[in-house]
Design a protein around this motif. Sequence first.
Motif, PDB file in Angstrom:
ATOM      1  N   VAL A  45      -3.291   5.200  16.996  1.00 45.62           N
ATOM      2  CA  VAL A  45      -3.684   6.123  18.057  1.00 45.62           C
ATOM      3  C   VAL A  45      -4.388   7.346  17.478  1.00 45.62           C
ATOM      4  N   LEU A  46      -3.909   7.819  16.352  1.00 50.97           N
ATOM      5  CA  LEU A  46      -4.478   9.009  15.728  1.00 50.97           C
ATOM      6  C   LEU A  46      -5.610   8.634  14.760  1.00 50.97           C
ATOM      7  N   PRO A  47      -6.523   9.555  14.514  1.00 50.06           N
ATOM      8  CA  PRO A  47      -7.619   9.302  13.572  1.00 50.06           C
ATOM      9  C   PRO A  47      -7.182   9.534  12.127  1.00 50.06           C
ATOM     10  N   TRP A  48      -6.667   8.510  11.472  1.00 55.24           N
ATOM     11  CA  TRP A  48      -6.193   8.605  10.093  1.00 55.24           C
ATOM     12  C   TRP A  48      -7.363   8.499   9.134  1.00 55.24           C
ATOM     13  N   SER A  49      -7.366   9.320   8.103  1.00 53.09           N
ATOM     14  CA  SER A  49      -8.341   9.129   7.032  1.00 53.09           C
ATOM     15  C   SER A  49      -7.813   8.024   6.130  1.00 53.09           C
ATOM     16  N   PRO A  50      -8.696   7.300   5.460  1.00 64.84           N
ATOM     17  CA  PRO A  50      -8.222   6.255   4.537  1.00 64.84           C
ATOM     18  C   PRO A  50      -7.293   6.817   3.462  1.00 64.84           C
ATOM     19  N   ARG A  51      -7.581   8.016   3.002  1.00 60.25           N
ATOM     20  CA  ARG A  51      -6.765   8.622   1.945  1.00 60.25           C
ATOM     21  C   ARG A  51      -5.350   8.931   2.430  1.00 60.25           C
ATOM     22  N   SER A  52      -5.229   9.549   3.595  1.00 60.06           N
ATOM     23  CA  SER A  52      -3.892   9.875   4.093  1.00 60.06           C
ATOM     24  C   SER A  52      -3.132   8.618   4.509  1.00 60.06           C
ATOM     25  N   ALA A  53      -3.843   7.631   5.036  1.00 61.38           N
ATOM     26  CA  ALA A  53      -3.196   6.369   5.399  1.00 61.38           C
ATOM     27  C   ALA A  53      -2.671   5.662   4.153  1.00 61.38           C
ATOM     28  N   ALA A  54      -3.460   5.644   3.079  1.00 58.00           N
ATOM     29  CA  ALA A  54      -3.029   5.002   1.835  1.00 58.00           C
ATOM     30  C   ALA A  54      -1.817   5.717   1.249  1.00 58.00           C
ATOM     31  N   ARG A  55      -1.805   7.039   1.339  1.00 55.03           N
ATOM     32  CA  ARG A  55      -0.672   7.814   0.821  1.00 55.03           C
ATOM     33  C   ARG A  55       0.591   7.519   1.641  1.00 55.03           C
ATOM     34  N   ALA A  56       0.468   7.503   2.963  1.00 55.61           N
ATOM     35  CA  ALA A  56       1.619   7.206   3.823  1.00 55.61           C
ATOM     36  C   ALA A  56       2.106   5.773   3.609  1.00 55.61           C
ATOM     37  N   TRP A  57       1.167   4.838   3.438  1.00 50.93           N
ATOM     38  CA  TRP A  57       1.509   3.427   3.191  1.00 50.93           C
ATOM     39  C   TRP A  57       2.281   3.274   1.879  1.00 50.93           C
ATOM     40  N   SER A  58       1.797   3.949   0.859  1.00 52.64           N
ATOM     41  CA  SER A  58       2.453   3.874  -0.439  1.00 52.64           C
ATOM     42  C   SER A  58       3.879   4.414  -0.367  1.00 52.64           C
ATOM     43  N   ARG A  59       4.059   5.544   0.289  1.00 52.92           N
ATOM     44  CA  ARG A  59       5.393   6.131   0.440  1.00 52.92           C
ATOM     45  C   ARG A  59       6.300   5.228   1.273  1.00 52.92           C
ATOM     46  N   ALA A  60       5.747   4.664   2.340  1.00 52.82           N
ATOM     47  CA  ALA A  60       6.544   3.790   3.203  1.00 52.82           C
ATOM     48  C   ALA A  60       6.956   2.518   2.465  1.00 52.82           C
ATOM     49  N   ARG A  61       6.045   1.940   1.693  1.00 50.19           N
ATOM     50  CA  ARG A  61       6.385   0.729   0.927  1.00 50.19           C
ATOM     51  C   ARG A  61       7.466   1.024  -0.100  1.00 50.19           C
ATOM     52  N   ARG A  62       7.349   2.175  -0.764  1.00 49.12           N
ATOM     53  CA  ARG A  62       8.356   2.568  -1.753  1.00 49.12           C
ATOM     54  C   ARG A  62       9.724   2.758  -1.088  1.00 49.12           C
ATOM     55  N   ALA A  63       9.729   3.425   0.053  1.00 53.91           N
ATOM     56  CA  ALA A  63      10.981   3.697   0.756  1.00 53.91           C
ATOM     57  C   ALA A  63      11.622   2.422   1.300  1.00 53.91           C
ATOM     58  N   CYS A  64      10.806   1.414   1.555  1.00 56.28           N
ATOM     59  CA  CYS A  64      11.296   0.154   2.132  1.00 56.28           C
ATOM     60  C   CYS A  64      11.387  -0.948   1.088  1.00 56.28           C
ATOM     61  N   ASN A  65      11.367  -0.587  -0.185  1.00 51.91           N
ATOM     62  CA  ASN A  65      11.466  -1.560  -1.282  1.00 51.91           C
ATOM     63  C   ASN A  65      10.429  -2.676  -1.161  1.00 51.91           C
ATOM     64  N   GLY A  66       9.223  -2.317  -0.741  1.00 49.13           N
ATOM     65  CA  GLY A  66       8.135  -3.277  -0.676  1.00 49.13           C
ATOM     66  C   GLY A  66       8.094  -4.122   0.581  1.00 49.13           C
ATOM     67  N   ASP A  67       9.030  -3.931   1.505  1.00 44.76           N
ATOM     68  CA  ASP A  67       9.057  -4.702   2.745  1.00 44.76           C
ATOM     69  C   ASP A  67       7.916  -4.238   3.651  1.00 44.76           C
ATOM     70  N   GLU A  68       6.939  -5.123   3.818  1.00 50.46           N
ATOM     71  CA  GLU A  68       5.732  -4.780   4.556  1.00 50.46           C
ATOM     72  C   GLU A  68       6.019  -4.455   6.022  1.00 50.46           C
ATOM     73  N   ALA A  69       6.828  -5.262   6.693  1.00 51.91           N
ATOM     74  CA  ALA A  69       7.130  -5.037   8.109  1.00 51.91           C
ATOM     75  C   ALA A  69       7.860  -3.707   8.303  1.00 51.91           C
ATOM     76  N   ALA A  70       8.802  -3.415   7.428  1.00 53.36           N
ATOM     77  CA  ALA A  70       9.528  -2.152   7.526  1.00 53.36           C
ATOM     78  C   ALA A  70       8.603  -0.967   7.244  1.00 53.36           C
ATOM     79  N   ALA A  71       7.670  -1.132   6.311  1.00 51.81           N
ATOM     80  CA  ALA A  71       6.715  -0.065   6.011  1.00 51.81           C
ATOM     81  C   ALA A  71       5.810   0.197   7.211  1.00 51.81           C
ATOM     82  N   LEU A  72       5.381  -0.863   7.892  1.00 54.16           N
ATOM     83  CA  LEU A  72       4.555  -0.690   9.091  1.00 54.16           C
ATOM     84  C   LEU A  72       5.345   0.006  10.197  1.00 54.16           C
ATOM     85  N   ALA A  73       6.619  -0.320  10.313  1.00 57.17           N
ATOM     86  CA  ALA A  73       7.470   0.357  11.299  1.00 57.17           C
ATOM     87  C   ALA A  73       7.598   1.840  10.961  1.00 57.17           C
TER      88      ALA A  73
END
Length: 92
Positions: A45-73
Amino acid sequence: MSGRASPRAGNRGATALRARRRAGDPMAEFDRLPQPLRRWLARAVLPWSPRSAARAWSRARRACNGDEAAALARLDALQAQALAAASAGDAR
């Protein structure tokens, strides 16, 4: 901010989020993102920059032990939090 976008908002719509300029090629940055993140950004919904999206994705993947579905959530929750903050700012 009212429900209408200002004339200078471009395609950002009615949001109180600041517009920022970035150095580099945002399309090339987008192309380097992992496929699941690019699919998520396509429906974001929001206009994410590729850089901020990649940073949030990396943090989410780390927090979810690499679980892609949990990172997307987690990204969905992060976006909902940002939308709530933006709408609270509009209510003032």
